[in-house]
Design a protein around this motif. Structure first.
Motif, PDB file in Angstrom:
ATOM      1  N   PRO A   1      58.927  27.545  17.568  1.00 20.78           N
ATOM      2  CA  PRO A   1      58.407  26.172  17.529  1.00 20.78           C
ATOM      3  C   PRO A   1      57.554  25.847  18.763  1.00 20.78           C
ATOM      4  O   PRO A   1      57.900  26.225  19.883  1.00 20.78           O
ATOM      5  CB  PRO A   1      59.673  25.299  17.528  1.00 20.78           C
ATOM      6  N   VAL A   2      56.453  25.130  18.510  1.00 17.46           N
ATOM      7  CA  VAL A   2      55.513  24.771  19.581  1.00 17.46           C
ATOM      8  C   VAL A   2      56.219  23.973  20.688  1.00 17.46           C
ATOM      9  O   VAL A   2      55.997  24.192  21.879  1.00 17.46           O
ATOM     10  CB  VAL A   2      54.335  23.962  18.959  1.00 17.46           C
ATOM     11  N   GLU A   3      57.093  23.061  20.284  1.00 14.54           N
ATOM     12  CA  GLU A   3      57.787  22.223  21.263  1.00 14.54           C
ATOM     13  C   GLU A   3      58.633  23.085  22.228  1.00 14.54           C
ATOM     14  O   GLU A   3      58.703  22.833  23.425  1.00 14.54           O
ATOM     15  CB  GLU A   3      58.686  21.227  20.499  1.00 14.54           C
ATOM     16  N   MET A   4      59.245  24.111  21.665  1.00 11.90           N
ATOM     17  CA  MET A   4      60.066  25.011  22.488  1.00 11.90           C
ATOM     18  C   MET A   4      59.190  25.788  23.484  1.00 11.90           C
ATOM     19  O   MET A   4      59.523  25.929  24.656  1.00 11.90           O
ATOM     20  CB  MET A   4      60.837  25.969  21.574  1.00 11.90           C
ATOM     21  N   ILE A   5      58.024  26.257  22.998  1.00 12.75           N
ATOM     22  CA  ILE A   5      57.101  26.996  23.889  1.00 12.75           C
ATOM     23  C   ILE A   5      56.681  26.073  25.036  1.00 12.75           C
ATOM     24  O   ILE A   5      56.653  26.466  26.202  1.00 12.75           O
ATOM     25  CB  ILE A   5      55.849  27.483  23.120  1.00 12.75           C
ATOM     26  N   LYS A   6      56.370  24.815  24.683  1.00  6.18           N
ATOM     27  CA  LYS A   6      55.938  23.833  25.687  1.00  6.18           C
ATOM     28  C   LYS A   6      57.007  23.651  26.745  1.00  6.18           C
ATOM     29  O   LYS A   6      56.739  23.703  27.947  1.00  6.18           O
ATOM     30  CB  LYS A   6      55.739  22.473  25.002  1.00  6.18           C
ATOM     31  N   MET A   7      58.249  23.441  26.301  1.00  6.51           N
ATOM     32  CA  MET A   7      59.332  23.159  27.255  1.00  6.51           C
ATOM     33  C   MET A   7      59.627  24.372  28.129  1.00  6.51           C
ATOM     34  O   MET A   7      59.822  24.250  29.335  1.00  6.51           O
ATOM     35  CB  MET A   7      60.590  22.690  26.510  1.00  6.51           C
ATOM     36  N   VAL A   8      59.634  25.556  27.524  1.00  6.92           N
ATOM     37  CA  VAL A   8      59.943  26.772  28.301  1.00  6.92           C
ATOM     38  C   VAL A   8      58.812  27.059  29.288  1.00  6.92           C
ATOM     39  O   VAL A   8      59.059  27.349  30.464  1.00  6.92           O
ATOM     40  CB  VAL A   8      60.186  27.988  27.373  1.00  6.92           C
ATOM     41  N   SER A   9      57.564  26.928  28.831  1.00  6.59           N
ATOM     42  CA  SER A   9      56.471  27.285  29.749  1.00  6.59           C
ATOM     43  C   SER A   9      56.316  26.252  30.851  1.00  6.59           C
ATOM     44  O   SER A   9      55.872  26.605  31.942  1.00  6.59           O
ATOM     45  CB  SER A   9      55.165  27.524  28.994  1.00  6.59           C
ATOM     46  N   SER A  10      56.681  24.988  30.607  1.00  5.56           N
ATOM     47  CA  SER A  10      56.587  24.043  31.733  1.00  5.56           C
ATOM     48  C   SER A  10      57.725  24.257  32.723  1.00  5.56           C
ATOM     49  O   SER A  10      57.564  24.004  33.913  1.00  5.56           O
ATOM     50  CB  SER A  10      56.586  22.567  31.331  1.00  5.56           C
ATOM     51  N   ALA A  11      58.873  24.740  32.246  1.00  6.86           N
ATOM     52  CA  ALA A  11      60.002  24.925  33.169  1.00  6.86           C
ATOM     53  C   ALA A  11      59.864  26.202  34.006  1.00  6.86           C
ATOM     54  O   ALA A  11      60.322  26.252  35.149  1.00  6.86           O
ATOM     55  CB  ALA A  11      61.311  24.973  32.376  1.00  6.86           C
ATOM     56  N   CYS A  12      59.223  27.237  33.439  1.00  7.81           N
ATOM     57  CA  CYS A  12      59.183  28.552  34.108  1.00  7.81           C
ATOM     58  C   CYS A  12      57.878  28.751  34.858  1.00  7.81           C
ATOM     59  O   CYS A  12      56.839  28.225  34.457  1.00  7.81           O
ATOM     60  CB  CYS A  12      59.294  29.661  33.068  1.00  7.81           C
ATOM     61  N   SER A  13      57.935  29.558  35.916  1.00  7.46           N
ATOM     62  CA  SER A  13      56.667  29.872  36.580  1.00  7.46           C
ATOM     63  C   SER A  13      56.214  31.299  36.284  1.00  7.46           C
ATOM     64  O   SER A  13      55.194  31.740  36.795  1.00  7.46           O
ATOM     65  CB  SER A  13      56.765  29.600  38.076  1.00  7.46           C
ATOM     66  N   ILE A  14      56.959  32.035  35.468  1.00  5.25           N
ATOM     67  CA  ILE A  14      56.501  33.369  35.052  1.00  5.25           C
ATOM     68  C   ILE A  14      55.842  33.245  33.662  1.00  5.25           C
ATOM     69  O   ILE A  14      56.136  32.294  32.928  1.00  5.25           O
ATOM     70  CB  ILE A  14      57.663  34.405  35.022  1.00  5.25           C
ATOM     71  N   PRO A  15      54.955  34.182  33.300  1.00  2.31           N
ATOM     72  CA  PRO A  15      54.256  34.061  32.012  1.00  2.31           C
ATOM     73  C   PRO A  15      55.192  34.187  30.810  1.00  2.31           C
ATOM     74  O   PRO A  15      56.134  34.978  30.823  1.00  2.31           O
ATOM     75  CB  PRO A  15      53.257  35.227  32.031  1.00  2.31           C
ATOM     76  N   ILE A  16      54.881  33.405  29.783  1.00  2.00           N
ATOM     77  CA  ILE A  16      55.668  33.411  28.550  1.00  2.00           C
ATOM     78  C   ILE A  16      54.890  34.187  27.476  1.00  2.00           C
ATOM     79  O   ILE A  16      53.722  33.903  27.220  1.00  2.00           O
ATOM     80  CB  ILE A  16      55.913  31.956  28.054  1.00  2.00           C
ATOM     81  N   ILE A  17      55.581  35.155  26.880  1.00  2.00           N
ATOM     82  CA  ILE A  17      55.029  35.918  25.754  1.00  2.00           C
ATOM     83  C   ILE A  17      55.597  35.290  24.487  1.00  2.00           C
ATOM     84  O   ILE A  17      56.791  34.960  24.448  1.00  2.00           O
ATOM     85  CB  ILE A  17      55.477  37.401  25.825  1.00  2.00           C
ATOM     86  N   VAL A  18      54.766  35.124  23.465  1.00  2.26           N
ATOM     87  CA  VAL A  18      55.269  34.558  22.203  1.00  2.26           C
ATOM     88  C   VAL A  18      54.841  35.463  21.046  1.00  2.26           C
ATOM     89  O   VAL A  18      53.676  35.885  20.970  1.00  2.26           O
ATOM     90  CB  VAL A  18      54.725  33.119  21.977  1.00  2.26           C
ATOM     91  N   GLY A  19      55.790  35.764  20.163  1.00  2.00           N
ATOM     92  CA  GLY A  19      55.455  36.579  18.995  1.00  2.00           C
ATOM     93  C   GLY A  19      56.430  36.350  17.861  1.00  2.00           C
ATOM     94  O   GLY A  19      57.464  35.693  18.013  1.00  2.00           O
ATOM     95  N   GLY A  20      56.054  36.902  16.710  1.00  2.00           N
ATOM     96  CA  GLY A  20      56.914  36.810  15.532  1.00  2.00           C
ATOM     97  C   GLY A  20      56.421  35.759  14.557  1.00  2.00           C
ATOM     98  O   GLY A  20      56.346  34.586  14.911  1.00  2.00           O
TER      99      GLY A  20
END
Ligand code: 1GP
Length: 253
Positions: free
Chosen positions: A184-203
Motif C-alpha cells: 500500500p502507498v500509505e505504508m510506503i509513505k510512512m516507512v520512507s518518512s521514518a527511515c533514513s535508509i533507502p526503501i526497496i518496493v516490489g511485488g
C-alpha cells in the motif's frame, strides 16, 4: 561496496533505481540474451536473480549470459543459501525481519556467510519485510512466516526502523512475487518518512503508474519480475523505467 555505491549513485543522480527480477525457472535460457539487452536499452538499472523456490532453472548459466550481453550489475536475491554463486556481482543479504523464524532471521546467514566470503561476493545487508498482499504468497509459505497486515503501517514502520538501527543498508517492502495487491502507498509513505535508509518496493506491480506511485510515496528502488515474464509485455519495460525515473518523491517536495 561497489554495487551498493552503484545503487546509491543511481538514487542520488536519478532519484531512484529500477531493478528487474529474473526467476531462473521462468526464463528460458535461449530468451535471456535478448531480454536483458532489451532491458538495458529500455533503462533498467540492474538485475536481481533468484526466487523463494528454484525447481529447474540454471541460474549460473543465465547469469553468465547476462554478463556477456549487458554491463548491468547482477545481484542475487536468494531464497536460500543454495542460491549463492560467484558469477553474480553482489547478493542481497536478506534478513526476514517481518517473520519470527530464526532460520530466516540469522540461521541461513551463518551458513551462507563463509561461502559469500570465499566467492568474494559483495553482501548488501537488507531488511526483508513481507506485507500481506491478498492471497498467500510463495515467500510467505516457504519462509513459514506471517506477513505484516496491510492495514497496519505502524508495524511496518517499527520493523523497518529496527532494521535501520541494526545497521541494514536497505529495507525491502515485499508484497511477494505475483502478489494480488502491491504494497500500500500509505505504508510506503510512512516507512520512507521514518527511515533514513533507502526503501526497496516490489511485488504485484503490473503497470507503470503503480510503480510511479510507489516512487512518489518515497520508494528508492522499484523491483518488478512477473509482469515481464511474458514476452508480449517486453515493449512496456521502457514505459516502466521512464515512469520510475521521472516520478518525484512527493514527501520531500
Ligand atoms: C518479488 O518483489 C519482487 O520478490 C517482484 O515481484 O514478480 O510480482 O513483480 P513481481
Amino acid at each position: 561496496m561497489k554495487i551498493h555505491n552503484y545503487l546509491l549513485d543511481k538514487i542520488t543522480k536519478q532519484g531512484q533505481a529500477y531493478l528487474l527480477l529474473i526467476d531462473p525457472d521462468k526464463m528460458a535460457s535461449d530468451r535471456i540474451a535478448g531480454f536483458v539487452s532489451h532491458c538495458q536499452k529500455s533503462g533498467v538499472d540492474g538485475f536481481l536473480f533468484g526466487g523463494s523456490l528454484l525447481m529447474n532453472g540454471d541460474m549460473e548459466d543465465q547469469i553468465k549470459i547476462v554478463k556477456q550481453n549487458t554491463t548491468l550489475p547482477v545481484i542475487l536475491f536468494p531464497g536460500s543459501e543454495t542460491q549463492v554463486t560467484p558469477h553474480a556481482d553482489a547478493v542481497l543479504f536478506l534478513s526476514l525481519l517481518s517473520g519470527r523464524n530464526a532460520e530466516h532471521l540469522i540461521g541461513k546467514h551463518v551458513i551462507a556467510a563463509p561461502l559469500i566470503r570465499k566467492m568474494q561476493l559483495e553482501p548488501i545487508s537488507t531488511g526483508y519485510v513481507l506485507i500481506e498482499s491478498g492471497k498467500r504468497t510463495t515467500a510467505e509459505y516457504m519462509s513459514g512466516s506471517a506477513p505484516i497486515p496491510r492495514h497496519k503501517p505502524e508495524i511496518a514502520v517499527a520493523t523497518a526502523l529496527a532494521g535501520e538501527y541494526l545497521g541494514m543498508k536497505y529495507i525491502y517492502l515485499e508484497a511477494g512475487s505475483g502478489a494480488e495487491l502491491p504494497v500500500p502507498v500509505e505504508m510506503i509513505k510512512m516507512v520512507s518518512s521514518a527511515c533514513s535508509i533507502p526503501i526497496i518496493v516490489g511485488g504485484g506491480i503490473r503497470d507503470a503508474e503503480t510503480a510511479a506511485a510507489a516512487v512518489r510515496a518515497g520508494a528508492k528502488i522499484i523491483v518488478t519480475g512477473n509482469f515481464f515474464e511474458d514476452e508480449s509485455s517486453w515493449g512496456k519495460i521502457a514505459e516502466f523505467a521512464d515512469a520510475i525515473h521521472s516520478a518525484k518523491n512527493q514527501s520531500i517536495l
